[in-house]
Write an enzyme that holds these catalytic residues in place. Structure first.
Site, PDB file in Angstrom:
ATOM      1  N   SER A 140       0.860  -1.177   0.000  1.00  0.00           N
ATOM      2  CA  SER A 140       0.000   0.000   0.000  1.00  0.00           C
ATOM      3  C   SER A 140       0.895   1.225   0.000  1.00  0.00           C
ATOM      4  CB  SER A 140      -0.876   0.002   1.260  1.00  0.00           C
ATOM      5  OG  SER A 140      -1.510   1.253   1.449  1.00  0.00           O
ATOM      6  N   TYR A 153      -2.051   0.193  10.748  1.00  0.00           N
ATOM      7  CA  TYR A 153      -2.048  -0.256   9.353  1.00  0.00           C
ATOM      8  C   TYR A 153      -0.755   0.166   8.661  1.00  0.00           C
ATOM      9  CZ  TYR A 153      -3.678  -0.877   4.533  1.00  0.00           C
ATOM     10  OH  TYR A 153      -3.818  -1.260   3.216  1.00  0.00           O
TER      11      TYR A 153
END
Length: 255
Positions: A140, A153
């Site tokens: 990501s 995250y």
């Protein structure tokens, strides 16, 4: 389960929805025999049936990537595989570091990082035996920058990025490539909804005013393109964002 290597095999984790399902469709269309894995057996079986009905070659295998014993058992079915797409993962919560739930951090680390480690370790011999293997790590843009409310995250995705980068250094000279795809804002049916515990109002705010966030199919197209480059071409890292997103914290939103 036994798998005959009549075609080049591509394994996709987290294939029950979103980017994983779209990637399975893309690789099947590219001619791979696709093995779909996820915890939700009904979802991957339905997708395997869809692909088979369309004339492709697909099979489903229910798997939790955080269960190392189950992953090792799964890996025994394969002598050679061409592609592993480590897609299983996700985000939980958006609380600041001071008040976030350590259990959420642990779950994100286990799925995004240890899940990728488990499957990659278990299947690396089969990838090497193929003579032309590819490991894809779907990280990501959170693995390359940070933002408020994303600590757990972001930490997990940074670790996943480092895993890919380190593996590439360690296996250079073997017939296996390591590709990292790092998407930015992708609007799928489940990502934001899962992150916010099913709160559809909070999930909708993530994409509010953004005319064209990426879709699962956009990312799947990117993965399929990277995987199907000639064997000597390694796409080390590909960051893909919608035009409206300049960074993790800079997004154009229309009123």
């Amino acid at each position: 389960m036994t798998v005959a290597a009549t075609k080049r095999i591509a394994i996709v984790t987290g294939a029950s929805s979103g980017i994983g399902a779209a990637t399975a469709r893309g690789l099947a269309a590219a001619g791979y025999r696709v093995v779909l894995t996820a915890r939700r057996k009904d979802r991957i079986e339905a997708l395997a049936a869809e692909l088979t009905d369309a004339g492709h070659d697909a099979m489903a295998y229910a798997l939790d990537v955080t269960d190392r014993a189950a992953v090792d058992t799964f890996a025994t079915a394969f002598k050679k595989i061409a592609v592993l797409v480590n897609n299983a993962g996700g985000a939980l919560g958006a609380d600041p570091v001071a008040t976030s739930d350590p259990a959420d951090w642990r779950r994100m680390y286990e799925t995004n990082v240890l899940g990728t480690l488990n499957v990659t370790q278990a299947l690396l011999p089969a990838l090497t035996a193929s003579g032309d293997g590819t490991v894809v790590v779907l990280s990501s843009t959170a693995g390359h920058g940070t933002y408020e409310g994303g600590g757990g995250y972001v930490a997990a995705k940074h670790a996943e990025h480092v895993l890919a980068e380190t593996l590439r250094l360690e296996i250079v000279g073997t017939p296996v490539r390591v590709i990292e795809i790092a998407p930015g804002m992708v609007k799928t049916d489940e990502f934001a909804l899962t992150r916010f515990g099913g709160d559809s109002e909070k999930a909708a705010k993530v994409y509010a005013g953004v005319a064209d966030p990426l879709t699962a199919e956009d990312v799947a197209d990117t993965i399929t393109w990277a995987v199907t480059r000639p064997p000597h071409v390694n796409i080390d890292l590909l960051v893909v964002r919608p035009r409206a997103q300049a960074s993790n914290t800079k997004v154009h939103r229309e009123s």
